[in-house]
Design an enzyme around this catalytic site. Sequence first.
Site, PDB file in Angstrom:
ATOM      1  N   TYR A  78     -20.821 -10.919  -6.133  1.00 24.91           N
ATOM      2  CA  TYR A  78     -19.855 -11.893  -6.675  1.00 24.91           C
ATOM      3  C   TYR A  78     -20.449 -12.631  -7.895  1.00 24.91           C
ATOM      4  CZ  TYR A  78     -17.232 -16.243  -7.120  1.00 24.91           C
ATOM      5  OH  TYR A  78     -16.546 -17.314  -7.631  1.00 24.91           O
ATOM      6  N   LYS A 137     -19.096 -12.493 -11.881  1.00 23.66           N
ATOM      7  CA  LYS A 137     -18.772 -13.671 -12.688  1.00 23.66           C
ATOM      8  C   LYS A 137     -19.600 -13.666 -13.985  1.00 23.66           C
ATOM      9  CE  LYS A 137     -15.387 -15.194 -10.568  1.00 23.66           C
ATOM     10  NZ  LYS A 137     -14.100 -15.491 -11.160  1.00 23.66           N
TER      11      LYS A 137
HETATM   12  N1  NAP Z   1     -14.057 -21.941  -4.516  1.00 21.93           N
HETATM   13  C1  NAP Z   1     -15.150 -22.036  -5.253  1.00 21.93           C
HETATM   14  O1  NAP Z   1     -16.131 -22.658  -4.843  1.00 21.93           O
HETATM   15  C2  NAP Z   1     -15.196 -21.418  -6.628  1.00 21.93           C
HETATM   16  C3  NAP Z   1     -16.268 -21.750  -7.454  1.00 21.93           C
HETATM   17  C4  NAP Z   1     -16.318 -21.189  -8.722  1.00 21.93           C
HETATM   18  C5  NAP Z   1     -15.335 -20.329  -9.139  1.00 21.93           C
HETATM   19  N2  NAP Z   1     -14.314 -20.018  -8.310  1.00 21.93           N
HETATM   20  C6  NAP Z   1     -13.292 -19.093  -8.805  1.00 21.93           C
HETATM   21  O2  NAP Z   1     -12.033 -19.687  -8.626  1.00 21.93           O
HETATM   22  C7  NAP Z   1     -11.044 -18.666  -8.545  1.00 21.93           C
HETATM   23  C8  NAP Z   1     -10.107 -18.961  -7.385  1.00 21.93           C
HETATM   24  O3  NAP Z   1     -10.834 -18.888  -6.205  1.00 21.93           O
HETATM   25  P1  NAP Z   1     -10.560 -19.808  -4.927  1.00 21.93           P
HETATM   26  O4  NAP Z   1     -11.843 -20.506  -4.657  1.00 21.93           O
HETATM   27  O5  NAP Z   1      -9.317 -20.563  -5.054  1.00 21.93           O
HETATM   28  O6  NAP Z   1     -10.443 -18.653  -3.828  1.00 21.93           O
HETATM   29  P2  NAP Z   1      -9.245 -18.195  -2.878  1.00 21.93           P
HETATM   30  O7  NAP Z   1      -8.723 -19.350  -2.111  1.00 21.93           O
HETATM   31  O8  NAP Z   1      -9.813 -17.046  -2.118  1.00 21.93           O
HETATM   32  O9  NAP Z   1      -8.146 -17.681  -3.884  1.00 21.93           O
HETATM   33  C9  NAP Z   1      -8.315 -16.475  -4.564  1.00 21.93           C
HETATM   34  C10 NAP Z   1      -6.971 -15.979  -5.011  1.00 21.93           C
HETATM   35  O10 NAP Z   1      -7.167 -14.725  -5.674  1.00 21.93           O
HETATM   36  C11 NAP Z   1      -6.274 -13.798  -5.102  1.00 21.93           C
HETATM   37  N3  NAP Z   1      -6.740 -12.417  -5.201  1.00 21.93           N
HETATM   38  C12 NAP Z   1      -7.839 -11.861  -4.642  1.00 21.93           C
HETATM   39  N4  NAP Z   1      -7.863 -10.545  -4.888  1.00 21.93           N
HETATM   40  C13 NAP Z   1      -6.750 -10.264  -5.612  1.00 21.93           C
HETATM   41  C14 NAP Z   1      -6.189  -9.095  -6.151  1.00 21.93           C
HETATM   42  N5  NAP Z   1      -6.759  -7.899  -5.969  1.00 21.93           N
HETATM   43  N6  NAP Z   1      -5.030  -9.167  -6.843  1.00 21.93           N
HETATM   44  C15 NAP Z   1      -4.418 -10.358  -7.010  1.00 21.93           C
HETATM   45  N7  NAP Z   1      -4.880 -11.510  -6.510  1.00 21.93           N
HETATM   46  C16 NAP Z   1      -6.033 -11.459  -5.808  1.00 21.93           C
HETATM   47  C17 NAP Z   1      -6.145 -14.216  -3.650  1.00 21.93           C
HETATM   48  O11 NAP Z   1      -5.000 -13.612  -3.069  1.00 21.93           O
HETATM   49  P3  NAP Z   1      -4.907 -13.407  -1.469  1.00 21.93           P
HETATM   50  O12 NAP Z   1      -4.642 -14.749  -0.877  1.00 21.93           O
HETATM   51  O13 NAP Z   1      -3.780 -12.448  -1.309  1.00 21.93           O
HETATM   52  O14 NAP Z   1      -6.212 -12.840  -1.050  1.00 21.93           O
HETATM   53  C18 NAP Z   1      -6.012 -15.703  -3.848  1.00 21.93           C
HETATM   54  O15 NAP Z   1      -4.721 -16.030  -4.235  1.00 21.93           O
HETATM   55  C19 NAP Z   1     -11.792 -17.343  -8.428  1.00 21.93           C
HETATM   56  O16 NAP Z   1     -11.792 -16.677  -9.672  1.00 21.93           O
HETATM   57  C20 NAP Z   1     -13.198 -17.786  -8.067  1.00 21.93           C
HETATM   58  O17 NAP Z   1     -14.161 -16.865  -8.505  1.00 21.93           O
HETATM   59  C21 NAP Z   1     -14.215 -20.547  -7.065  1.00 21.93           C
END
Ligand code: NAP
Length: 324
Positions: A201, A205
């Site tokens: 992961y 990124k």
């Molecule tokens: N949370 C953190 O600590 C954090 C920190 C830094 C960066 N980020 C970034 O923030 C972004 C959002 O993450 P989040 O933390 O909100 O995680 P999350 O709650 O897991 O949300 C991820 C979203 O991406 C969707 N997704 C995953 N695979 C996909 C695919 N093949 N096609 C279309 N949609 C897909 C998921 O859909 P489903 O619900 O259907 O799986 C969900 O809607 C990501 O890019 C992550 O890398 C997060």
Amino acid sequence: MPGVFTAGFFYSQFIYRPAYPEGSLEGQTVLITGANVGLGLEAARHAVRLGASRVIIGVRNVKAGEEAKQDIETSNNRPGVCEVWEVDLSSYSSVLAFGDRISKLPRLDSAILNAGLATQNFELAEGYERTITVNVIGTLLMGLLILPKLKATKAEYPETHPHLTFVVSEVHRLPDFEEWKQDNTLQILSDKDKAQMNIRYPLSKLLEVLVVLELAGRVRGSEVIVNMVNPGLCHSQLGREAGLIFGVMKLIMARSTEVGSRTLLAGILTGLESHGSYMSDGLVENTGLSTFVRSSDGVKARTKVWNEVTAILEGVRPGILQNI
Ligand SMILES: NC(=O)c1ccc[n+]([C@@H]2O[C@H](COP(=O)([O-])OP(=O)(O)OC[C@H]3O[C@@H](n4cnc5c(N)ncnc54)[C@H](OP(=O)(O)O)[C@@H]3O)[C@@H](O)[C@H]2O)c1
């Protein structure tokens, strides 16, 4: 994880709060991918609150998307603003169909490419390891497909400042990325016997940061502002497949999803100074980019990864680079 656990990281996680999004998105069409849960859901809620006319929620699970739409509209008392559009970033045909649909919109003011995946399970999608396909190849494919609509919006409404915002992460600082020196880097990363899924992961990124920097260097910021945001460690569904350590870290240190989502809005509410930049805590902070990314090797790696990813995308949609 010394590359991430800096004084600045702890300050951001425990003390600093990104500014609550203010401003007006009135009349605007905003796209947010992965908005059925997590940061995307809360970002879509903010976009509706700030008056966007149309908020498109790009999701792979339409039922979950409809529930999110209901929730967002009810909490803002603005029925009918959100639209649920299906897209699966692990499938090129799905992203192409989504891009074609976007091209028919009357306008697109901003896009937050937020959907992403963290997993330790090795699987292939479109011939490449799934995290790379979703977080890097599929995400850049979508960015390139929607660029013409963002540019056309600028041309038709010169007073607007269309944004293309990618959601990255400070964990891009973690991996050693020696594979960039080899031929066929993406193929090597997609070899099951060699893939280090515990660091996949963060590596995805890092690759995303590299391609966004390259893309931003090719797009005129006066036409479309291309930037990337780091939301910090947040509570969300991310890491469902990522293992215990990530879960424990989140339990102790994570921001709420709403607080993290403010940084996504900052990406589309900021000005030209953010073009080609990395934003953290809602502020432009290019020093947050890793030493590697800012090094001369990082610049070479950036070109290498860009060339490999765009060669794949030219195969998927010939001529796609002319969208830039
Ligand atoms: N949370 C953190 O600590 C954090 C920190 C830094 C960066 N980020 C970034 O923030 C972004 C959002 O993450 P989040 O933390 O909100 O995680 P999350 O709650 O897991 O949300 C991820 C979203 O991406 C969707 N997704 C995953 N695979 C996909 C695919 N093949 N096609 C279309 N949609 C897909 C998921 O859909 P489903 O619900 O259907 O799986 C969900 O809607 C990501 O890019 C992550 O890398 C997060």
